[in-house]
Design an enzyme around this catalytic site. Structure first.
Site, PDB file in Angstrom:
ATOM      1  N   CYS A 115       9.816  39.902 -88.710  1.00 50.35           N
ATOM      2  CA  CYS A 115       8.838  39.043 -89.401  1.00 50.35           C
ATOM      3  C   CYS A 115       8.271  39.716 -90.645  1.00 50.35           C
ATOM      4  CB  CYS A 115       7.698  38.659 -88.464  1.00 50.35           C
ATOM      5  SG  CYS A 115       8.293  37.780 -87.031  1.00 50.35           S
ATOM      6  N   HIS A 262       2.672  35.366 -93.148  1.00 50.02           N
ATOM      7  CA  HIS A 262       3.876  35.056 -92.364  1.00 50.02           C
ATOM      8  C   HIS A 262       3.495  33.967 -91.364  1.00 50.02           C
ATOM      9  CE1 HIS A 262       6.947  35.115 -89.417  1.00 50.02           C
ATOM     10  NE2 HIS A 262       6.220  35.761 -88.527  1.00 50.02           N
ATOM     11  N   ASN A 292       8.261  29.135 -86.810  1.00 50.32           N
ATOM     12  CA  ASN A 292       8.289  30.525 -87.277  1.00 50.32           C
ATOM     13  C   ASN A 292       9.731  30.863 -87.669  1.00 50.32           C
ATOM     14  OD1 ASN A 292       8.414  33.320 -87.466  1.00 50.32           O
ATOM     15  ND2 ASN A 292       7.139  33.699 -85.672  1.00 50.32           N
TER      16      ASN A 292
HETATM   17  O1  UT7 Z   1       6.194  36.154 -85.565  1.00 48.87           O
HETATM   18  C1  UT7 Z   1       6.059  37.341 -84.859  1.00 48.87           C
HETATM   19  C2  UT7 Z   1       4.755  37.476 -84.251  1.00 48.87           C
HETATM   20  N1  UT7 Z   1       4.573  36.506 -83.206  1.00 48.87           N
HETATM   21  C3  UT7 Z   1       3.356  36.099 -82.912  1.00 48.87           C
HETATM   22  O2  UT7 Z   1       2.442  36.490 -83.571  1.00 48.87           O
HETATM   23  C4  UT7 Z   1       3.177  35.202 -81.734  1.00 48.87           C
HETATM   24  C5  UT7 Z   1       1.916  35.582 -81.000  1.00 48.87           C
HETATM   25  N2  UT7 Z   1       1.694  34.829 -79.772  1.00 48.87           N
HETATM   26  C6  UT7 Z   1       1.483  33.511 -79.746  1.00 48.87           C
HETATM   27  O3  UT7 Z   1       1.552  32.837 -80.747  1.00 48.87           O
HETATM   28  C7  UT7 Z   1       1.060  32.869 -78.439  1.00 48.87           C
HETATM   29  O4  UT7 Z   1       0.849  33.875 -77.478  1.00 48.87           O
HETATM   30  C8  UT7 Z   1       2.103  31.857 -77.879  1.00 48.87           C
HETATM   31  C9  UT7 Z   1       2.104  30.602 -78.725  1.00 48.87           C
HETATM   32  C10 UT7 Z   1       3.491  32.474 -77.860  1.00 48.87           C
HETATM   33  C11 UT7 Z   1       1.778  31.453 -76.438  1.00 48.87           C
HETATM   34  O5  UT7 Z   1       0.456  30.925 -76.392  1.00 48.87           O
HETATM   35  P1  UT7 Z   1      -0.568  31.451 -75.281  1.00 48.87           P
HETATM   36  O6  UT7 Z   1      -1.805  30.695 -75.485  1.00 48.87           O
HETATM   37  O7  UT7 Z   1      -0.621  32.945 -75.391  1.00 48.87           O
HETATM   38  O8  UT7 Z   1       0.118  30.966 -73.944  1.00 48.87           O
HETATM   39  P2  UT7 Z   1       0.655  31.834 -72.691  1.00 48.87           P
HETATM   40  O9  UT7 Z   1       1.903  32.564 -73.057  1.00 48.87           O
HETATM   41  O10 UT7 Z   1      -0.471  32.625 -72.121  1.00 48.87           O
HETATM   42  O11 UT7 Z   1       1.027  30.709 -71.667  1.00 48.87           O
HETATM   43  C12 UT7 Z   1       0.034  29.844 -71.102  1.00 48.87           C
HETATM   44  C13 UT7 Z   1       0.691  28.877 -70.168  1.00 48.87           C
HETATM   45  C14 UT7 Z   1       1.603  29.545 -69.126  1.00 48.87           C
HETATM   46  O12 UT7 Z   1       1.467  28.809 -67.924  1.00 48.87           O
HETATM   47  P3  UT7 Z   1       0.503  29.355 -66.741  1.00 48.87           P
HETATM   48  O13 UT7 Z   1       1.058  30.704 -66.377  1.00 48.87           O
HETATM   49  O14 UT7 Z   1      -0.860  29.446 -67.343  1.00 48.87           O
HETATM   50  O15 UT7 Z   1       0.654  28.320 -65.693  1.00 48.87           O
HETATM   51  C15 UT7 Z   1       2.991  29.333 -69.664  1.00 48.87           C
HETATM   52  O16 UT7 Z   1       3.979  29.287 -68.654  1.00 48.87           O
HETATM   53  O17 UT7 Z   1       1.557  27.973 -70.892  1.00 48.87           O
HETATM   54  C16 UT7 Z   1       2.857  27.971 -70.311  1.00 48.87           C
HETATM   55  N3  UT7 Z   1       3.832  27.754 -71.384  1.00 48.87           N
HETATM   56  C17 UT7 Z   1       4.191  26.537 -71.831  1.00 48.87           C
HETATM   57  N4  UT7 Z   1       3.854  25.301 -71.446  1.00 48.87           N
HETATM   58  C18 UT7 Z   1       4.397  24.270 -72.105  1.00 48.87           C
HETATM   59  C19 UT7 Z   1       4.472  28.701 -72.148  1.00 48.87           C
HETATM   60  N5  UT7 Z   1       5.250  28.096 -73.046  1.00 48.87           N
HETATM   61  C20 UT7 Z   1       5.091  26.760 -72.873  1.00 48.87           C
HETATM   62  C21 UT7 Z   1       5.637  25.630 -73.529  1.00 48.87           C
HETATM   63  N6  UT7 Z   1       5.263  24.405 -73.112  1.00 48.87           N
HETATM   64  N7  UT7 Z   1       6.501  25.758 -74.561  1.00 48.87           N
END
Ligand code: UT7
Length: 335
Positions: A115, A262, A292
């Site tokens: 990135c 980014h 992204n």
């Molecule tokens: O470009 C390089 C740098 N990258 C970044 O900066 C990305 C940084 N991270 C993020 O943007 C966020 O952490 C994400 C968008 C990837 C994820 O968001 P989050 O609020 O951190 O969600 P999470 O990973 O904690 O997941 C929350 C819940 C989980 O379910 P439970 O365990 O709470 O029941 C996941 O299984 O959301 C679930 N989940 C989804 N649900 C529906 C994860 N992906 C999905 C999905 N659709 N696509």
């Protein structure tokens, strides 16, 4: 002392639009979840029936940038190609760009900083121009994520975020000391390498091992991201990279005319905007349309902002990135 200046910009994204609702055919997800957590509404994914590859998209973006720069392609002295998704494991994609563009036998360097790839590549271009080694450098960021994502509920935490596309800039020697790249700032913290990574196939995990184990639970050949961990580091490092550039150039955040972050997550960009008290006019985001696109995200956004007249001569423009490695950095420019 020479200055390095962007003299041409271009981008290319595949025609195939994949909306959040389209993703439901492969995984349990929802438009609401994706928009709320990331801001993404749709992304472009390569149609496998087209000629598009990482290098081909890079060439399409580059052709536009070269035309806009007003130089002849034969005047390009060097290629910097940033990607995490090259057409081949080796050689890198830069040499394919050289071949496909029909450029003379100039050097081509691949930049592997994910990135932050475009920010790193711009910094390298700046050094080569300042020392007088090259006059016109083609800097490209291009990614084909869609071919390597795990399109299932297991992979949804990563797969919904990434899109395909390419952006390019021609960076040229300028004797006008008042314009061009002011400073670049690069950092890394490899202790977190695995938090956002694709482990195999690699020399650490070759194809024969993966095939021998034949483990249905093995996800090592898909990208992995520890989302919340990456998010927490991203907001801190983005801010540091911008602050470092402000201090180096004796500027305050009020002096920023355009910040191109980014496009990792709209929430990250909004956090940074708020921290530096920037207005909506001072930040450009397009993650809603493209997701992204890793090394391509900054040049695509920069080109769009410029095309829309949001960047004018004399503006202070800031590029900032954070990503896998971890790597992060910024580029400060006077347009
Ligand atoms: O470009 C390089 C740098 N990258 C970044 O900066 C990305 C940084 N991270 C993020 O943007 C966020 O952490 C994400 C968008 C990837 C994820 O968001 P989050 O609020 O951190 O969600 P999470 O990973 O904690 O997941 C929350 C819940 C989980 O379910 P439970 O365990 O709470 O029941 C996941 O299984 O959301 C679930 N989940 C989804 N649900 C529906 C994860 N992906 C999905 C999905 N659709 N696509």
């Amino acid at each position: 002392m020479y200055r390095a200046r962007i003299t041409g910009l271009g981008y290319y994204v595949p025609e195939r639009v994949v909306t959040n609702n389209d993703l439901k055919q492969w995984m349990d997800t929802s438009d609401e979840w994706i928009q709320e957590r990331t801001g993404i509404q749709e992304r472009r994914w390569i149609d496998p029936n087209t000629e598009d590859t990482t290098s081909v998209m890079g060439v399409k973006a580059a052709k536009i940038a070269i035309e806009r720069s007003g130089i002849n392609k034969d005047d390009i002295d060097f290629i910097l190609f940033a990607t995490l998704s090259p057409d081949m494991y080796f050689p890198g994609g830069g040499v394919r760009i050289q071949d496909l563009l029909g450029l003379p036998t100039i050097g081509a360097l691949d930049v592997r900083n994910q990135c932050s790839g475009f920010v790193y590549a711009m910094s390298i271009a700046d050094q080569f121009i300042k020392t007088g080694m090259y006059k016109n450098i083609l800097v490209i960021g291009s990614e084909n994520h869609s071919g390597g994502l795990e399109k299932s509920t297991r992979g949804r935490g990563v797969t919904v975020i990434f899109g395909d596309g390419a952006g390019a800039a021609v960076v040229s020697r300028s004797e006008d000391e008042t314009r061009g790249i002011l400073s670049t700032h690069l950092h890394s913290e490899g202790v977190h390498a695995k938090e956002l990574s694709l482990i195999g196939p690699s020399t650490g995990r070759w194809v024969d091992t993966i095939m021998e184990e034949n483990d249905p639970e093995d996800t090592s050949y898909y990208p992995y991201m520890n989302g919340q961990f990456v998010f927490k580091h991203a907001v801190v490092r983005f801010s540091e990279a911008i602050m470092e550039g402000l201090q180096a150039n004796n500027l305050t955040s009020e002096d920023i005319d355009m910040l191109i972050p980014h496009q990792a997550n709209l929430r990250i960009a909004q956090f940074v905007q708020k921290k530096f008290k920037l207005s909506d006019d001072q930040v450009y985001n397009n993650i809603m349309k493209y997701g992204n696109t890793t090394a391509a995200s900054i040049p695509i956004a920069l080109t769009e902002a410029w095309e829309q007249g949001k960047i004018k001569e004399g503006d202070t423009v800031v590029l900032a990135a954070f990503g896998s490695g971890f790597t992060w950095g910024s580029v400060f420019l006077k347009w």
